[in-house]
Design a protein around this motif. Sequence first.
Motif, PDB file in Angstrom:
ATOM      1  N   TYR A  12       0.839  -1.203   0.000  1.00  0.00           N
ATOM      2  CA  TYR A  12       0.000   0.000   0.000  1.00  0.00           C
ATOM      3  C   TYR A  12       0.867   1.244   0.000  1.00  0.00           C
ATOM      4  N   LYS A  15      -1.431   7.548  -3.044  1.00  0.00           N
ATOM      5  CA  LYS A  15      -1.735   7.472  -4.473  1.00  0.00           C
ATOM      6  C   LYS A  15      -0.715   8.178  -5.353  1.00  0.00           C
ATOM      7  N   SER A  44      -5.574   9.703  -0.379  1.00  0.00           N
ATOM      8  CA  SER A  44      -5.915   8.505  -1.151  1.00  0.00           C
ATOM      9  C   SER A  44      -4.758   7.521  -1.112  1.00  0.00           C
ATOM     10  N   LEU A  46      -3.485   3.486  -2.487  1.00  0.00           N
ATOM     11  CA  LEU A  46      -3.708   2.353  -3.370  1.00  0.00           C
ATOM     12  C   LEU A  46      -3.204   1.102  -2.666  1.00  0.00           C
ATOM     13  N   LYS A  48      -2.508  -3.193  -3.268  1.00  0.00           N
ATOM     14  CA  LYS A  48      -2.441  -4.412  -4.082  1.00  0.00           C
ATOM     15  C   LYS A  48      -2.145  -5.567  -3.129  1.00  0.00           C
ATOM     16  N   SER A  61      -2.716  -8.246  -7.153  1.00  0.00           N
ATOM     17  CA  SER A  61      -4.038  -7.869  -7.656  1.00  0.00           C
ATOM     18  C   SER A  61      -3.958  -6.511  -8.350  1.00  0.00           C
ATOM     19  N   GLU A  62      -5.008  -6.151  -9.055  1.00  0.00           N
ATOM     20  CA  GLU A  62      -5.129  -4.793  -9.573  1.00  0.00           C
ATOM     21  C   GLU A  62      -5.237  -3.852  -8.375  1.00  0.00           C
ATOM     22  N   ARG A  64      -6.533  -1.129  -5.798  1.00  0.00           N
ATOM     23  CA  ARG A  64      -7.816  -0.574  -5.364  1.00  0.00           C
ATOM     24  C   ARG A  64      -7.522   0.679  -4.556  1.00  0.00           C
ATOM     25  N   ARG A  65      -8.377   1.698  -4.743  1.00  0.00           N
ATOM     26  CA  ARG A  65      -8.148   2.979  -4.080  1.00  0.00           C
ATOM     27  C   ARG A  65      -9.108   3.164  -2.915  1.00  0.00           C
ATOM     28  N   GLY A  66      -8.588   3.730  -1.834  1.00  0.00           N
ATOM     29  CA  GLY A  66      -9.401   4.122  -0.691  1.00  0.00           C
ATOM     30  C   GLY A  66      -8.833   5.407  -0.122  1.00  0.00           C
TER      31      GLY A  66
END
Length: 102
Positions: A12, A15, A44, A46, A48, A61-62, A64-66
């Motif tokens: 992680y 972003k 933000s 990201l 994986k 994995s692709e 994912r944003r949070g």
Amino acid sequence: QNGNIQGYKIHYWEKDNQNETEKMKILFLPETTVRLKNLTSYTSYLVKISAFNAAGDGPRSEPRRGRTQQAAPSAPSFIHFSELTTTSVNVSWGDPVYPNGI
């Protein structure tokens, strides 16, 4: 017996700042949930995730944003005094550097 999944690696980062902020956590089975701590507020991230076994790591994995929640602002950027008299002073200040949290 390489086929048994032993755990997961969680990558992680902020972003827009992957090189400086990327971190990794390793979880071993049966854990499939993790709390990522000490993150920057109102930022933000990201994430994986990859599984691993005795043979190595699987593909990530692709992403994912949070985004973390907003926090209280930082202190004003400056404080200035003007028009000082014996009984009064004007005080002015600048906006916080981090208006959505430190």
